[in-house]
Design a protein around this motif. Structure first.
Motif, mmCIF file in Angstrom:
data_model
loop_
_atom_site.group_PDB
_atom_site.id
_atom_site.type_symbol
_atom_site.label_atom_id
_atom_site.label_comp_id
_atom_site.label_asym_id
_atom_site.label_seq_id
_atom_site.Cartn_x
_atom_site.Cartn_y
_atom_site.Cartn_z
ATOM 1 N N GLY A 67 0.810 -1.210 0.000
ATOM 2 C CA GLY A 67 0.000 0.000 0.000
ATOM 3 C C GLY A 67 0.842 1.259 0.000
ATOM 4 O O GLY A 67 0.511 2.249 -0.662
ATOM 5 N N TYR A 68 1.953 1.221 0.738
ATOM 6 C CA TYR A 68 2.837 2.374 0.792
ATOM 7 C C TYR A 68 3.403 2.681 -0.595
ATOM 8 O O TYR A 68 3.390 3.839 -1.035
ATOM 9 N N ARG A 70 2.210 1.791 -3.534
ATOM 10 C CA ARG A 70 1.130 2.252 -4.420
ATOM 11 C C ARG A 70 0.883 3.752 -4.217
ATOM 12 O O ARG A 70 0.677 4.482 -5.185
ATOM 13 N N HIS A 71 0.898 4.176 -2.965
ATOM 14 C CA HIS A 71 0.699 5.599 -2.675
ATOM 15 C C HIS A 71 1.848 6.432 -3.261
ATOM 16 O O HIS A 71 1.614 7.499 -3.850
ATOM 17 N N GLN A 74 1.387 6.603 -7.036
ATOM 18 C CA GLN A 74 0.261 7.496 -7.353
ATOM 19 C C GLN A 74 0.697 8.954 -7.231
ATOM 20 O O GLN A 74 0.407 9.772 -8.099
ATOM 21 N N GLU A 75 1.401 9.289 -6.154
ATOM 22 C CA GLU A 75 1.876 10.664 -5.958
ATOM 23 C C GLU A 75 2.875 11.064 -7.047
ATOM 24 O O GLU A 75 2.858 12.202 -7.511
ATOM 25 N N CYS A 78 0.908 11.911 -10.101
ATOM 26 C CA CYS A 78 0.290 13.238 -9.949
ATOM 27 C C CYS A 78 1.312 14.338 -10.218
ATOM 28 O O CYS A 78 1.014 15.335 -10.891
ATOM 29 N N ARG A 104 -4.791 4.649 -12.619
ATOM 30 C CA ARG A 104 -3.939 3.474 -12.716
ATOM 31 C C ARG A 104 -4.459 2.583 -13.837
ATOM 32 O O ARG A 104 -5.660 2.355 -13.948
#
Length: 193
Positions: A67-68, A70-71, A74-75, A78, A104
């Motif tokens: 999860g970390y 993926r974040h 994603q950032e 962005c 994604r």
């Protein structure tokens, strides 16, 4: 100056949304600028889209989920979209409805999911041609979108400089040269000091 564009169908009046694939490449920046012009003439919403997949693809992410990470990815996506918008325009226009979107997934599939209405217009960079483009798999997204879209698609050709750099010999020469102050002056017809 009129920009030559190839597409499945011409832009239609009544276009509500202009969706544009954005990656930060020279071709996508040109497509972004063209999409802005179309959105202005059609009084449409401009939706720049940047897609991302985890390093190693979705299969690798399923095998070792984080999860970390993926974040973080994603950032990073962005930030790439913000950088591309700034590179194209200098700032996001105030007088045009712009709705940047990061998703994604594989670019062609995601763009077609977003640009699915009859009053949508999808704008993509056409990618390059030649040996280097085939090696880089450039143009796959535009070909996929042109083949599978349910809405009009405009494929914007890459800038002339990107087309020239696509020629293998020229690209090799450019990438492998040593850049020194003397060589720059020599290239511009001036004598080194």
């Amino acid at each position: 100056k009129r920009l030559p564009v190839a597409g499945r169908r011409p832009a239609m009046t009544g276009t509500r949304r202009v969706i544009v694939g954005t990656s930060g490449s020279p071709g996508s920046l040109r497509a972004l600028r063209y999409a802005e012009a179309v959105a202005r003439t059609q009084s449409a919403i401009l939706i720049p889209v940047l897609t991302w997949v985890p390093p190693g693809g979705d299969r690798a992410d399923r095998l070792q989920p984080s999860g970390y990470l993926r974040h973080v990815w994603q950032e990073a996506a962005c930030q790439r979209l913000r950088d591309a918008l700034i590179a194209a325009w200098g700032h996001i226009p105030d007088d045009l409805p712009v709705q940047p979107l990061v998703r994604r997934g594989e670019p062609g599939r995601v763009l077609l999911e977003i640009a699915s209405g009859p009053d949508d217009l999808l704008v993509v960079g056409a990618g390059g041609r030649g040996a280097l483009a085939r090696i880089a798999r450039s143009g796959q997204v535009s070909r996929y979108c042109l083949a599978h879209s349910r809405c009009p698609v405009l494929a914007v050709p890459p800038p002339a400089l990107a087309q020239e750099a696509g020629h293998l010999r020229l690209a090799w020469k450019f990438w492998s040269r040593t850049l020194t102050p003397d060589s720059v002056l020599r290239d511009h017809g001036r004598a080194p000091a």
